[in-house]
Design a protein around this motif. Structure first.
Motif, PDB file in Angstrom:
ATOM      1  N   ALA A 154       9.504 -13.382  14.025  1.00  0.00           N
ATOM      2  CA  ALA A 154      10.089 -12.075  14.347  1.00  0.00           C
ATOM      3  C   ALA A 154       9.635 -11.610  15.725  1.00  0.00           C
ATOM      4  N   SER A 155       8.371 -11.889  16.067  1.00  0.00           N
ATOM      5  CA  SER A 155       7.855 -11.482  17.378  1.00  0.00           C
ATOM      6  C   SER A 155       8.557 -12.228  18.503  1.00  0.00           C
ATOM      7  N   LYS A 156       9.080 -13.428  18.215  1.00  0.00           N
ATOM      8  CA  LYS A 156       9.803 -14.202  19.221  1.00  0.00           C
ATOM      9  C   LYS A 156      11.274 -13.803  19.297  1.00  0.00           C
ATOM     10  N   VAL A 157      11.776 -13.157  18.247  1.00  0.00           N
ATOM     11  CA  VAL A 157      13.153 -12.651  18.286  1.00  0.00           C
ATOM     12  C   VAL A 157      13.251 -11.473  19.253  1.00  0.00           C
ATOM     13  N   VAL A 158      12.176 -10.679  19.324  1.00  0.00           N
ATOM     14  CA  VAL A 158      12.191  -9.479  20.183  1.00  0.00           C
ATOM     15  C   VAL A 158      12.511  -9.833  21.642  1.00  0.00           C
ATOM     16  N   PRO A 159      11.804 -10.783  22.271  1.00  0.00           N
ATOM     17  CA  PRO A 159      12.179 -11.130  23.658  1.00  0.00           C
ATOM     18  C   PRO A 159      13.553 -11.782  23.761  1.00  0.00           C
ATOM     19  N   LEU A 160      13.985 -12.489  22.704  1.00  0.00           N
ATOM     20  CA  LEU A 160      15.322 -13.060  22.700  1.00  0.00           C
ATOM     21  C   LEU A 160      16.374 -11.955  22.767  1.00  0.00           C
ATOM     22  N   LEU A 161      16.194 -10.912  21.955  1.00  0.00           N
ATOM     23  CA  LEU A 161      17.118  -9.770  21.992  1.00  0.00           C
ATOM     24  C   LEU A 161      17.063  -9.062  23.343  1.00  0.00           C
ATOM     25  N   LYS A 162      15.862  -8.912  23.869  1.00  0.00           N
ATOM     26  CA  LYS A 162      15.705  -8.248  25.169  1.00  0.00           C
ATOM     27  C   LYS A 162      16.471  -8.993  26.253  1.00  0.00           C
TER      28      LYS A 162
END
Length: 229
Positions: A154-162
């Motif tokens: 989930a923490s790696k999804v955040v920069p992907l969305l950004k």
């Protein structure tokens, strides 16, 4: 990695190895303190070693670099001349060489708390509001308390969305269409990459079946989002 786990690694040709090392390098270069793969390459006539920087599949060239007393050294190697490749400094990424046979286990220091994850998502909401000029609710959908591995993903999804939303924000037409279409972005973890729309809510499922290797790339996610616009 223990010896028994190492025995599960398959045989790969040098082109497959280079593609995986490029993937590792792309992951690491986004970190605050990148740990780039160390590579030793034997050619038909010579040897070369250094930190892996890039591999251009079209030009068939690998770029290695190193620094001695602040003096940078660069080596450009033709892929066609490579006879063998040795890798090190990739312990936490070895699972990528197994194509899913070896499970990924993140370092304890890389696993966020639920509170930290909430803070990161809140910060993303604020950054998204500035970029898109519209308040956007962003949520991580899960059952119960997430396991450590789920929190890591989930923490790696955040920069992907950004990254994806930043790309959309730079395109005036895409930005206008996106902000008109959506007010909420939800994401969850699953076994395939997919998107679902329900009125102004878009739910993004991120494939973790092969760890970070099976994640959407930002451009892929952008393309899928824009299909709804």
């Amino acid at each position: 990695m223990d010896f028994k786990t190492m025995l599960q690694l398959p045989v790969l040709d040098t082109n497959e190895v280079l593609a995986i090392v490029q993937e590792i390098a792309d992951i690491e270069r986004k970190e605050e303190r990148p740990r780039m793969p160390k590579v030793a390459i034997s050619t038909h006539s010579d040897t070369a070693s250094g930190f892996f920087v890039n591999y251009d599949a079209e030009k068939k060239v690998v770029l290695l670099c190193d620094i001695y007393d602040r003096d940078a050294q660069f080596q450009y190697i033709e892929v066609r001349s490579i006879s063998s490749i040795s890798l090190s400094n990739i312990n936490k990424h070895t699972y990528l060489l197994s194509d899913g046979n070896i499970p990924f286990t993140p370092d304890a220091d890389d696993i966020p708390t639920v509170l930290q994850l909430k803070k990161d998502i809140k910060n993303l909401e604020l950054e998204t509001k500035d970029a898109l000029e519209k308040e956007m609710s962003i949520g991580y959908v899960h059952d119960g308390t997430p396991e450590d591995l789920d929190k890591f993903y989930a923490s790696k999804v955040v920069p992907l969305l950004k990254e994806t939303l930043s790309i959309i924000a730079t395109d005036h037409l895409a930005k206008a269409a996106f902000t008109e279409a959506f007010s909420t972005i939800n994401f969850c973890l699953g076994s395939e990459n997919s998107l679902k729309r329900d009125k102004e809510v878009v739910t993004i499922t991120i494939d973790t079946s092969k760890g970070l290797k099976s994640f959407f790339k930002a451009k892929q996610l952008q393309d899928q989002i824009e299909k709804f616009l």
